[in-house]
Design a protein around this motif. Structure first.
Motif, PDB file in Angstrom:
ATOM      1  N   SER A   9       0.910  -0.954   0.122  1.00  0.00           N
ATOM      2  CA  SER A   9      -0.089   0.019   0.059  1.00  0.00           C
ATOM      3  C   SER A   9       0.728   1.168   0.006  1.00  0.00           C
ATOM      4  CB  SER A   9      -0.967  -0.153   1.161  1.00  0.00           C
ATOM      5  OG  SER A   9      -1.773   1.316   1.408  1.00  0.00           O
ATOM      6  N   SER A  10       0.690   2.091  -0.918  1.00  0.00           N
ATOM      7  CA  SER A  10       1.244   3.525  -0.956  1.00  0.00           C
ATOM      8  C   SER A  10       0.549   4.482  -0.198  1.00  0.00           C
ATOM      9  CB  SER A  10       1.762   3.990  -2.646  1.00  0.00           C
ATOM     10  OG  SER A  10       2.374   2.878  -3.059  1.00  0.00           O
ATOM     11  N   PHE A  11       1.294   5.131   0.866  1.00  0.00           N
ATOM     12  CA  PHE A  11       0.392   6.208   1.549  1.00  0.00           C
ATOM     13  C   PHE A  11       1.291   7.144   1.655  1.00  0.00           C
ATOM     14  CE2 PHE A  11       1.953   3.298   4.829  1.00  0.00           C
ATOM     15  CZ  PHE A  11       2.279   4.200   5.844  1.00  0.00           C
ATOM     16  N   GLY A  12       0.779   8.498   2.051  1.00  0.00           N
ATOM     17  CA  GLY A  12       1.577   9.452   2.712  1.00  0.00           C
ATOM     18  C   GLY A  12       1.032  10.033   3.934  1.00  0.00           C
ATOM     19  N   GLY A  13       1.958  10.386   4.985  1.00  0.00           N
ATOM     20  CA  GLY A  13       1.366  10.707   6.192  1.00  0.00           C
ATOM     21  C   GLY A  13       1.211  12.349   6.181  1.00  0.00           C
ATOM     22  N   ILE A  14       0.181  12.783   6.985  1.00  0.00           N
ATOM     23  CA  ILE A  14      -0.189  14.139   7.169  1.00  0.00           C
ATOM     24  C   ILE A  14      -0.540  14.383   8.453  1.00  0.00           C
ATOM     25  CG2 ILE A  14      -2.457  13.798   6.389  1.00  0.00           C
ATOM     26  CD1 ILE A  14      -2.325  16.476   4.880  1.00  0.00           C
ATOM     27  N   SER A  38      -5.793   3.070  15.814  1.00  0.00           N
ATOM     28  CA  SER A  38      -6.019   2.961  14.244  1.00  0.00           C
ATOM     29  C   SER A  38      -7.316   2.674  13.810  1.00  0.00           C
ATOM     30  CB  SER A  38      -4.792   1.915  13.823  1.00  0.00           C
ATOM     31  OG  SER A  38      -4.748   2.125  12.244  1.00  0.00           O
ATOM     32  N   ASN A  39      -7.753   3.799  13.042  1.00  0.00           N
ATOM     33  CA  ASN A  39      -9.060   3.828  12.319  1.00  0.00           C
ATOM     34  C   ASN A  39      -8.968   3.744  11.029  1.00  0.00           C
ATOM     35  OD1 ASN A  39     -10.816   3.596  14.598  1.00  0.00           O
ATOM     36  ND2 ASN A  39     -10.439   5.566  15.110  1.00  0.00           N
ATOM     37  N   ILE A  40      -9.390   2.984  10.027  1.00  0.00           N
ATOM     38  CA  ILE A  40      -9.213   3.121   8.598  1.00  0.00           C
ATOM     39  C   ILE A  40     -10.751   3.765   8.215  1.00  0.00           C
ATOM     40  CG2 ILE A  40      -8.860   1.722   6.625  1.00  0.00           C
ATOM     41  CD1 ILE A  40      -7.586  -0.496   8.141  1.00  0.00           C
ATOM     42  N   ALA A  41     -10.430   4.698   7.235  1.00  0.00           N
ATOM     43  CA  ALA A  41     -11.701   5.201   6.644  1.00  0.00           C
ATOM     44  C   ALA A  41     -11.923   4.719   5.064  1.00  0.00           C
ATOM     45  CB  ALA A  41     -11.246   6.776   6.412  1.00  0.00           C
ATOM     46  N   PHE A  42     -13.058   4.300   4.877  1.00  0.00           N
ATOM     47  CA  PHE A  42     -13.527   3.440   3.813  1.00  0.00           C
ATOM     48  C   PHE A  42     -14.606   4.495   3.060  1.00  0.00           C
ATOM     49  CE2 PHE A  42     -12.024  -0.118   6.073  1.00  0.00           C
ATOM     50  CZ  PHE A  42     -11.189  -0.615   5.133  1.00  0.00           C
ATOM     51  N   LEU A  54      -9.521   4.779   2.154  1.00  0.00           N
ATOM     52  CA  LEU A  54      -9.171   6.271   1.750  1.00  0.00           C
ATOM     53  C   LEU A  54      -8.064   6.624   2.747  1.00  0.00           C
ATOM     54  CD1 LEU A  54     -12.880   7.671   1.919  1.00  0.00           C
ATOM     55  CD2 LEU A  54     -11.609   7.059  -0.027  1.00  0.00           C
ATOM     56  N   PHE A  55      -8.035   6.431   3.979  1.00  0.00           N
ATOM     57  CA  PHE A  55      -6.962   6.885   4.881  1.00  0.00           C
ATOM     58  C   PHE A  55      -7.090   6.089   6.064  1.00  0.00           C
ATOM     59  CE2 PHE A  55     -10.242   9.956   5.262  1.00  0.00           C
ATOM     60  CZ  PHE A  55     -10.828   9.931   6.689  1.00  0.00           C
ATOM     61  N   SER A  56      -6.012   6.113   7.005  1.00  0.00           N
ATOM     62  CA  SER A  56      -6.009   5.592   8.275  1.00  0.00           C
ATOM     63  C   SER A  56      -5.714   6.575   9.229  1.00  0.00           C
ATOM     64  CB  SER A  56      -4.818   4.323   8.502  1.00  0.00           C
ATOM     65  OG  SER A  56      -5.090   3.170   7.513  1.00  0.00           O
ATOM     66  N   VAL A  84      -2.861   8.626   4.170  1.00  0.00           N
ATOM     67  CA  VAL A  84      -3.437   8.825   3.269  1.00  0.00           C
ATOM     68  C   VAL A  84      -3.211   7.925   1.915  1.00  0.00           C
ATOM     69  CG1 VAL A  84      -4.532  10.346   1.396  1.00  0.00           C
ATOM     70  CG2 VAL A  84      -4.084  11.168   3.713  1.00  0.00           C
ATOM     71  N   ARG A  85      -4.195   7.325   1.504  1.00  0.00           N
ATOM     72  CA  ARG A  85      -3.488   6.260   0.460  1.00  0.00           C
ATOM     73  C   ARG A  85      -3.435   6.992  -0.792  1.00  0.00           C
ATOM     74  NH1 ARG A  85      -3.691   1.307   2.751  1.00  0.00           N
ATOM     75  NH2 ARG A  85      -4.922   0.918   4.538  1.00  0.00           N
ATOM     76  N   LEU A  86      -2.540   6.981  -1.473  1.00  0.00           N
ATOM     77  CA  LEU A  86      -2.288   7.666  -2.576  1.00  0.00           C
ATOM     78  C   LEU A  86      -2.970   7.543  -3.705  1.00  0.00           C
ATOM     79  CD1 LEU A  86       1.849   8.049  -2.181  1.00  0.00           C
ATOM     80  CD2 LEU A  86       0.010   9.461  -1.178  1.00  0.00           C
ATOM     81  N   GLY A  87      -3.530   6.379  -3.843  1.00  0.00           N
ATOM     82  CA  GLY A  87      -4.319   5.998  -5.086  1.00  0.00           C
ATOM     83  C   GLY A  87      -5.609   6.688  -5.184  1.00  0.00           C
ATOM     84  N   VAL A  88      -6.153   7.259  -4.032  1.00  0.00           N
ATOM     85  CA  VAL A  88      -7.192   7.780  -4.146  1.00  0.00           C
ATOM     86  C   VAL A  88      -7.327   9.555  -4.322  1.00  0.00           C
ATOM     87  CG1 VAL A  88      -8.117   6.373  -2.167  1.00  0.00           C
ATOM     88  CG2 VAL A  88      -7.418   8.712  -1.604  1.00  0.00           C
TER      89      VAL A  88
END
Length: 106
Positions: A9-14, A37-41, A49-51, A61-65
């Motif tokens: 999974s590719s993600f970026g932290g914010i 940790s909560n995962i948003a769908f 979408l993001f964790s 944030v999942r970069l694919g979205v």
């Protein structure tokens, strides 16, 4: 791998104070993965979408979205200790079995 259904999974932290959902928040639902940790769908399509990483004060944030390409380039590979056996890295980025030593696990 289970959450993404793929090799990685590719993600970026914010920082949590910087993330803002500008529309469609009614379509977001959460799954509590762990205490911190909560995962948003998306309720409509099921896309992750993001964790929310409450202990770190971050969102991953999942970069694919994203509609646009991210401006930051990958900086490291984490959790390589549980990578798919058939996947081979094609770069020289730092690799960590879990999280880098300067981050807490959530």
């Amino acid at each position: 791998r289970r959450v993404s259904g793929s090799a990685f999974s590719s993600f970026g932290g914010i920082v949590d104070s910087k993330l803002r959902v500008v529309s469609g928040s009614d379509f977001i639902t959460f799954y509590q993965k762990s205490e911190n940790s909560n995962i948003a769908f998306c309720k409509q399509c099921g896309s992750p979408l993001f964790s929310q990483k409450s202990e770190l004060g971050l969102y991953h944030v999942r970069l694919g979205v994203l509609d646009r390409s991210p401006t930051i380039q990958p900086q490291a590979h984490i959790f390589v200790g549980s990578k798919a056996a058939w996947f081979n890295f094609c770069d020289d980025l730092p690799k960590f079995s879990s999280l880098p030593p300067n981050q807490k696990t959530t």
